[in-house]
Scaffold this active site. Structure first.
Site, PDB file in Angstrom:
ATOM      1  N   VAL A  59       3.475  18.147   8.501  1.00  0.00           N
ATOM      2  CA  VAL A  59       4.175  18.078   7.064  1.00  0.00           C
ATOM      3  C   VAL A  59       5.232  19.356   7.123  1.00  0.00           C
ATOM      4  CG1 VAL A  59       2.057  16.978   6.013  1.00  0.00           C
ATOM      5  CG2 VAL A  59       2.347  19.533   5.871  1.00  0.00           C
TER       6      VAL A  59
ATOM      7  N   LYS B 191       0.740  -1.143  -0.016  1.00  0.00           N
ATOM      8  CA  LYS B 191      -0.101  -0.012  -0.096  1.00  0.00           C
ATOM      9  C   LYS B 191       1.020   1.185  -0.160  1.00  0.00           C
ATOM     10  CE  LYS B 191      -1.661   1.487   3.993  1.00  0.00           C
ATOM     11  NZ  LYS B 191      -1.481   3.191   4.325  1.00  0.00           N
ATOM     12  N   ASN B 192       1.712   1.303   0.962  1.00  0.00           N
ATOM     13  CA  ASN B 192       2.595   2.537   0.981  1.00  0.00           C
ATOM     14  C   ASN B 192       3.425   2.788   0.145  1.00  0.00           C
ATOM     15  OD1 ASN B 192       0.859   3.280   3.342  1.00  0.00           O
ATOM     16  ND2 ASN B 192       2.513   2.551   4.820  1.00  0.00           N
TER      17      ASN B 192
ATOM     18  N   LEU C 241       8.442  19.260   7.304  1.00  0.00           N
ATOM     19  CA  LEU C 241       9.643  18.632   6.635  1.00  0.00           C
ATOM     20  C   LEU C 241       9.362  18.436   5.111  1.00  0.00           C
ATOM     21  CD1 LEU C 241      10.864  15.779   8.927  1.00  0.00           C
ATOM     22  CD2 LEU C 241      11.543  18.224   8.873  1.00  0.00           C
TER      23      LEU C 241
ATOM     24  N   ARG D 283      -8.856  -0.159   4.651  1.00  0.00           N
ATOM     25  CA  ARG D 283      -7.896   0.992   4.150  1.00  0.00           C
ATOM     26  C   ARG D 283      -6.434   0.168   3.716  1.00  0.00           C
ATOM     27  NH1 ARG D 283      -6.254   5.465   7.828  1.00  0.00           N
ATOM     28  NH2 ARG D 283      -4.993   5.658   5.674  1.00  0.00           N
TER      29      ARG D 283
ATOM     30  N   CYS E 210      -4.418  13.322  13.399  1.00  0.00           N
ATOM     31  CA  CYS E 210      -4.533  11.873  12.798  1.00  0.00           C
ATOM     32  C   CYS E 210      -4.360  11.246  14.179  1.00  0.00           C
ATOM     33  CB  CYS E 210      -3.115  11.689  12.144  1.00  0.00           C
ATOM     34  SG  CYS E 210      -3.159   9.734  11.692  1.00  0.00           S
TER      35      CYS E 210
ATOM     36  N   ASP F 181       4.684   0.201  12.123  1.00  0.00           N
ATOM     37  CA  ASP F 181       3.431  -0.145  11.384  1.00  0.00           C
ATOM     38  C   ASP F 181       3.230  -1.817  11.819  1.00  0.00           C
ATOM     39  OD1 ASP F 181       3.011   2.103  10.166  1.00  0.00           O
ATOM     40  OD2 ASP F 181       3.744   1.496   8.405  1.00  0.00           O
TER      41      ASP F 181
ATOM     42  N   ARG G 184       1.499  14.144  13.314  1.00  0.00           N
ATOM     43  CA  ARG G 184       2.146  14.095  11.818  1.00  0.00           C
ATOM     44  C   ARG G 184       2.104  15.348  11.249  1.00  0.00           C
ATOM     45  NH1 ARG G 184      -0.569   8.660   9.708  1.00  0.00           N
ATOM     46  NH2 ARG G 184       1.269   8.714   8.617  1.00  0.00           N
TER      47      ARG G 184
HETATM   48  N1  EPU Z   1       7.265  13.965  10.955  1.00  0.00           N
HETATM   49  C1  EPU Z   1       7.271  15.446  10.976  1.00  0.00           C
HETATM   50  N2  EPU Z   1       7.299  16.224  10.002  1.00  0.00           N
HETATM   51  C2  EPU Z   1       7.130  15.988   8.793  1.00  0.00           C
HETATM   52  C3  EPU Z   1       6.879  14.551   8.390  1.00  0.00           C
HETATM   53  C4  EPU Z   1       7.117  13.619   9.536  1.00  0.00           C
HETATM   54  O1  EPU Z   1       7.468  15.835  12.256  1.00  0.00           O
HETATM   55  O2  EPU Z   1       6.871  16.758   7.966  1.00  0.00           O
HETATM   56  C5  EPU Z   1       7.250  13.153  11.843  1.00  0.00           C
HETATM   57  C6  EPU Z   1       6.107  12.409  12.211  1.00  0.00           C
HETATM   58  O3  EPU Z   1       5.119  12.779  12.999  1.00  0.00           O
HETATM   59  C7  EPU Z   1       6.634  11.151  12.727  1.00  0.00           C
HETATM   60  C8  EPU Z   1       7.808  10.930  12.065  1.00  0.00           C
HETATM   61  O4  EPU Z   1       8.457  12.249  11.459  1.00  0.00           O
HETATM   62  O5  EPU Z   1       6.684  11.407  13.899  1.00  0.00           O
HETATM   63  C9  EPU Z   1       7.892   9.884  10.983  1.00  0.00           C
HETATM   64  O6  EPU Z   1       6.851  10.011   9.978  1.00  0.00           O
HETATM   65  P1  EPU Z   1       7.035   9.697   8.481  1.00  0.00           P
HETATM   66  O7  EPU Z   1       7.063  11.177   7.845  1.00  0.00           O
HETATM   67  O8  EPU Z   1       8.107   8.911   8.247  1.00  0.00           O
HETATM   68  O9  EPU Z   1       5.494   9.090   8.263  1.00  0.00           O
HETATM   69  P2  EPU Z   1       4.589   9.471   7.117  1.00  0.00           P
HETATM   70  O10 EPU Z   1       5.678   9.259   5.733  1.00  0.00           O
HETATM   71  O11 EPU Z   1       3.713  10.232   7.410  1.00  0.00           O
HETATM   72  C10 EPU Z   1       4.752   6.816   6.366  1.00  0.00           C
HETATM   73  C11 EPU Z   1       3.595   5.649   6.308  1.00  0.00           C
HETATM   74  C12 EPU Z   1       3.037   5.294   7.749  1.00  0.00           C
HETATM   75  C13 EPU Z   1       4.292   4.795   8.405  1.00  0.00           C
HETATM   76  C14 EPU Z   1       5.454   5.857   8.548  1.00  0.00           C
HETATM   77  C15 EPU Z   1       6.290   5.258   9.407  1.00  0.00           C
HETATM   78  C16 EPU Z   1       2.650   6.027   4.172  1.00  0.00           C
HETATM   79  C17 EPU Z   1       1.589   6.491   3.219  1.00  0.00           C
HETATM   80  N3  EPU Z   1       2.577   6.080   5.578  1.00  0.00           N
HETATM   81  O12 EPU Z   1       4.112   7.830   7.054  1.00  0.00           O
HETATM   82  O13 EPU Z   1       2.159   4.272   7.314  1.00  0.00           O
HETATM   83  O14 EPU Z   1       3.804   4.679   9.725  1.00  0.00           O
HETATM   84  O15 EPU Z   1       5.738   6.324   7.349  1.00  0.00           O
HETATM   85  O16 EPU Z   1       7.126   4.263   8.822  1.00  0.00           O
HETATM   86  O17 EPU Z   1       3.916   5.716   3.638  1.00  0.00           O
HETATM   87  C18 EPU Z   1       0.192   2.787   7.942  1.00  0.00           C
HETATM   88  O18 EPU Z   1       0.426   2.330   6.748  1.00  0.00           O
HETATM   89  O19 EPU Z   1      -0.595   2.463   8.798  1.00  0.00           O
HETATM   90  C19 EPU Z   1       1.165   4.179   8.150  1.00  0.00           C
HETATM   91  C20 EPU Z   1       0.567   4.810   9.398  1.00  0.00           C
END
Ligand code: EPU
Length: 423
Positions: free
Chosen positions: A125, A22-23, A127, A401, A118, A309, A123
């Site tokens: 954005v 999925k991801n 970054l 999902r 969330c 996950d 979470r």
């Molecule tokens: N973070 C920030 N700022 C940002 C982005 C992230 O502070 O701009 C923080 C987040 O809050 C978190 C950490 O960085 O504490 C890591 O988050 P990451 O950005 O890696 O997560 P994501 O890209 O939003 C993806 C997966 C998630 C999975 C995480 C960690 C997808 C669509 N989602 O999320 O999947 O848990 O990486 O591996 O790829 C799931 O599938 O159930 C799921 C939540």
């Protein structure tokens, strides 16, 4: 709303296929926005999140056709009509932010609704936005949307140094950098298999990328990208629960398409718990033959560490392990919502901040429980498989999902599980 009824009934045996990730698919799909030529994905999972991304791409004017019962997605972005990702779609799925980099890189402009809160954590954005700025974009936040504008002549290569590892921000930056002028270096990049899969697909489209799978990725921007056909990598987070099913119930299960390198840290924890994992030509053969598993500690980390996950599902296994297991969640601040539900089934769990201590009990007892998020939903099903009596898991839209045909797959292994249609 549908629910899932599980009746614990002993060992599970057999062989099941593991879906495409999925991801990975959720970042490969927006990659179509980078090119006028078609991008076709095979081995796509059939999930509601994929349908949401389809709707989002279609709302931008992309053509997305699902074929072969949804396993093949034929996409074309030759005639996009919009660079605006609307709140109504983004609020349903945070991965919608992944259209930002591609739209900005190809059109020099993008408007994307900011995802809200969330269940598993704040979470933010930030970054993603900083990475676009490092490539020369101006970002303006107003009306709940991020308005992103590239300099005249398009994005420029630059150095993006992530202060913490982010899967999504790495993906957005990687996609944007493929069309930026000059060289981009992503430092402290995420190393997840989904990033590697994205890089492979982008390279087939003509991108010049090196270093994927390490924490430094270098991208040499190109003028334009072409079309490609790409098979989505196996879903390690679909694989995990089917490896845990025989660990929790006993028996022997072969997960077709499974690979140890996708889940090295998880496999090491299973080994320490007394579960055997063997890689064969078909996939991964997982067996628990000698009584209860041993309690093992877990700390979630970015890849190659133990995946967040799979934390909820591992907790379900630890509920009936012999001894005390400490699970530390280091990625998301609110990812223990399954613990109170597991406690309703007789588990002994103490949560303090980001640490959960699980004292194993001989047997869980079935109960009505509520899925609080996607990964929690499958952990409750696993717990139900190991429990005495009936467990009803409510709010299974979370499950739909991210997990394809769970009832069919577990039934094929001998589990008693069925979907009960809501009123
Ligand atoms: N973070 C920030 N700022 C940002 C982005 C992230 O502070 O701009 C923080 C987040 O809050 C978190 C950490 O960085 O504490 C890591 O988050 P990451 O950005 O890696 O997560 P994501 O890209 O939003 C993806 C997966 C998630 C999975 C995480 C960690 C997808 C669509 N989602 O999320 O999947 O848990 O990486 O591996 O790829 C799931 O599938 O159930 C799921 C939540």
């Amino acid at each position: 709303m549908d629910s899932i009824l599980v009746t614990g009934n002993g060992p599970l045996n057999g062989e099941i296929p593991i879906a495409g990730a999925k991801n990975a698919c959720l970042t490969l799909m927006p990659a179509t926005l980078l090119s006028e030529e078609p991008l076709t994905l095979t081995n796509a999972p059939r999930l509601s999140d994929i349908r949401t991304m389809t709707l989002l791409l279609q709302s931008l004017g992309a053509e997305v056709t699902a074929m072969n019962a949804g396993k093949v997605l034929a996409m074309s972005s030759h005639a996009l009509t919009s660079q605006r990702a609307e709140y109504d779609i983004v609020r349903k799925m945070r991965a919608s932010i992944l259209v930002l980099g591609p739209l900005l890189a190809r059109f020099g402009y993008a408007e994307v609704s900011l995802p809200g809160g969330c269940a598993i954590g704040a979470r933010p954005v930030d970054l993603h936005l900083k990475a676009m700025e490092a490539l020369g974009a101006e970002m303006d936040l107003r009306d709940g949307y991020v308005h992103a504008k590239a300099p005249a002549g398009g994005l420029k290569g630059g150095v993006v140094e992530f202060p913490l590892v982010s899967v999504g921000a790495t993906e957005n930056a990687l996609m944007a950098a493929t069309l930026a002028k000059g060289t981009t270096v992503l430092k402290n990049a995420a190393r997840e298999p989904e990033i590697v899969d994205l890089a492979h697909c982008l390279r087939k489209m003509g991108a010049q990328i090196s270093g994927e799978g390490t924490s430094t990725i270098e991208v040499q921007g190109v003028e334009r990208l072409g079309g490609a056909t790409h098979s989505v990598v196996t879903d390690r987070i679909d694989l995990g629960p089917y490896m845990l099913a025989p660990a929790i119930c006993g028996g022997e299960v072969t997960c077709r398409g499974g690979r140890i390198d996708l889940l090295q840290a998880f496999c090491e924890r299973l080994d320490a718990a007394g579960v055997s994992v063997e890689e064969t030509d078909k996939g991964l053969k997982v067996a628990r033959k000698n009584g209860r598993v041993k309690a093992v500690d877990v700390v979630t980390e970015p890849f190659p560490g133990f995946p967040t996950d799979l934390q909820a599902q591992m907790m379900a296994l630890m509920c009936t392990a012999d001894g005390k297991a400490v699970l530390e969640e280091k990625i998301f601040e609110n990812r223990f919502m399954h613990a109170p539900e597991l406690i309703r089934m007789g588990a002994r769990i103490d949560v303090h901040g980001g640490t959960a201590t699980v004292s194993g009990v001989e047997r869980l007892k079935g109960a009505p429980v509520m899925a609080t998020d996607l990964r929690a939903s499958v952990s409750l099903i696993l717990a139900g498989l190991a429990a005495e009596g009936e467990t009803i898991v409510n709010r299974v839209y979370h499950l739909d999902r991210g997990y394809e045909n769970v009832e069919e797959k577990l039934s094929a292994l001998g589990a008693r599980i069925e979907r009960v249609a809501g009123q």
